[in-house]
Design an enzyme around this catalytic site. Structure first.
Site, short mmCIF file in Angstrom:
data_model
loop_
_atom_site.label_atom_id
_atom_site.label_comp_id
_atom_site.label_asym_id
_atom_site.label_seq_id
_atom_site.Cartn_x
_atom_site.Cartn_y
_atom_site.Cartn_z
CG ASN A 221 -6.84 -9.72 -36.43
OD1 ASN A 221 -7.16 -8.56 -36.23
ND2 ASN A 221 -6.51 -10.18 -37.63
CG ASP A 256 -0.99 -10.00 -42.85
OD1 ASP A 256 -1.23 -10.65 -43.88
OD2 ASP A 256 -0.24 -10.43 -41.96
#
Length: 319
Positions: A221, A256
């Protein structure tokens, strides 16, 4: 990471809602039968039948209410069939056309309950059974002259049930699906995994649960942006789903983290399957696995899988 008591309470409340509302429907129907028996609106009113049906309604409602926590699906299906038959009997023995058409609200209530809480195909069957029972009773009844309002009632019941059933199906799908990956979300996964676990503990069948945590996902990210991170999650979920068996349950636990419920699988087979999943994508991740034991809850199995996951992370091992 591990679900708390609040989540379990919410799941339990959702499980109680369907039988509890069906119990209320039985209780109200029984009370109205007794009211009709106590204050008959016509000299030909079948008072003894109303007292008997009222007792069935009150007794059935009380039984459903008291057993709501452990009501099995077949009990609910049977209860809907029984109330449909009783509506047919009441229509058959009604003294006036108004009394027959006046059964419309309870028919709508039963059909809407089935459409909201049952799968759409089952709801359609129950609605058809309800209309057949009520229609047969109305056809065999002594009063006449209510054909037009009865047709309107049948159409209303069928249309409302179908609309509610489709809406409920869409809402259940949306409520139980992770919008990003299309997998089961945390709540839906926990509900289904809890059912698998209860069955495994009861039968002695093997069952394994795995927690998957992506390695260094934050760096993706930070380096490539959140869109790249989202695409990675979708790719991983799609690759894993293609490799899993039909009975396996994959869900996104949040962020995640993913979870797997593997029925009829011991720890060795579960680790082999996890290794196969690792071959579907080059991105690395770590997994902890635990198998069900006697007396386990979903929390305890997840806690053991969680502990193994962090042991593997501390040791630097992936998958």
């Amino acid at each position: 990471m591990i679900p708390g008591d609040g989540e379990e309470n919410r799941v339990g409340t959702a499980h109680r809602t369907a039988p509890a509302l069906l119990a209320v429907l039985y209780l109200l129907s029984g009370a109205l039968c007794w009211l009709g028996a106590a204050v008959p609106m016509d000299p030909a009113t079948p008072v003894p039948l109303l007292w008997a049906l009222g007792a069935v309604g009150i007794g059935g409602g009380a039984g459903l209410w008291l057993t709501a926590d452990r009501a099995r699906p077949w009990v609910l299906h049977a209860a809907v069939v029984v109330i449909s038959l009783l509506i047919g009997v009441l229509a058959w023995r009604s003294a006036t056309a108004v009394g027959i058409v006046g059964l419309g609200p309870v028919q709508i209530a039963v059909a809407l309950w089935a459409a909201h809480f049952l799968p759409l195909p089952a709801a359609r069957v129950h609605t058809a059974v309800l209309l057949v029972c009520a229609g047969t009773g109305a056809w065999a009844a002594a009063p006449s002259g209510f054909l037009s309002p009865w047709i309107c009632l049948v159409v209303a019941v069928a249309v409302l049930a179908e609309a509610q059933g489709r809406l409920a199906t869409r809402l259940r799908t949306a409520a139980g699906t992770d919008a990003l990956t299309g997998l089961a979300n945390r709540r839906a996964w926990e509900e289904e995994a809890s059912r698998h676990l209860a069955r495994a503990v009861r039968s002695g069948e093997q069952l394994a649960v795995a927690i998957i945590d992506l390695d260094d996902f934050k760096q993706v990210n930070d380096r490539d942006g959140h869109r790249a991170g989202d695409e990675l999650l979708r790719d991983l979920a799609a690759g894993w789903s293609r490799r899993l068996r039909q009975a396996d349950l994959l869900g996104r636990y949040g962020g995640d983290e993913f979870v797997l419920c593997l029925p009829a699988t011991d720890e060795v087979a579960a680790r082999a399957l996890v290794d196969e999943l690792a071959a579907t994508h080059p991105f690395t991740w770590s997994a902890g696995i635990a198998t069900a034991r006697a007396g386990d809850t979903l929390d305890t199995v997840l806690a053991r899988a969680d502990a193994q996951l962090y042991r593997r992370k501390r040791s630097g091992r992936t998958t």
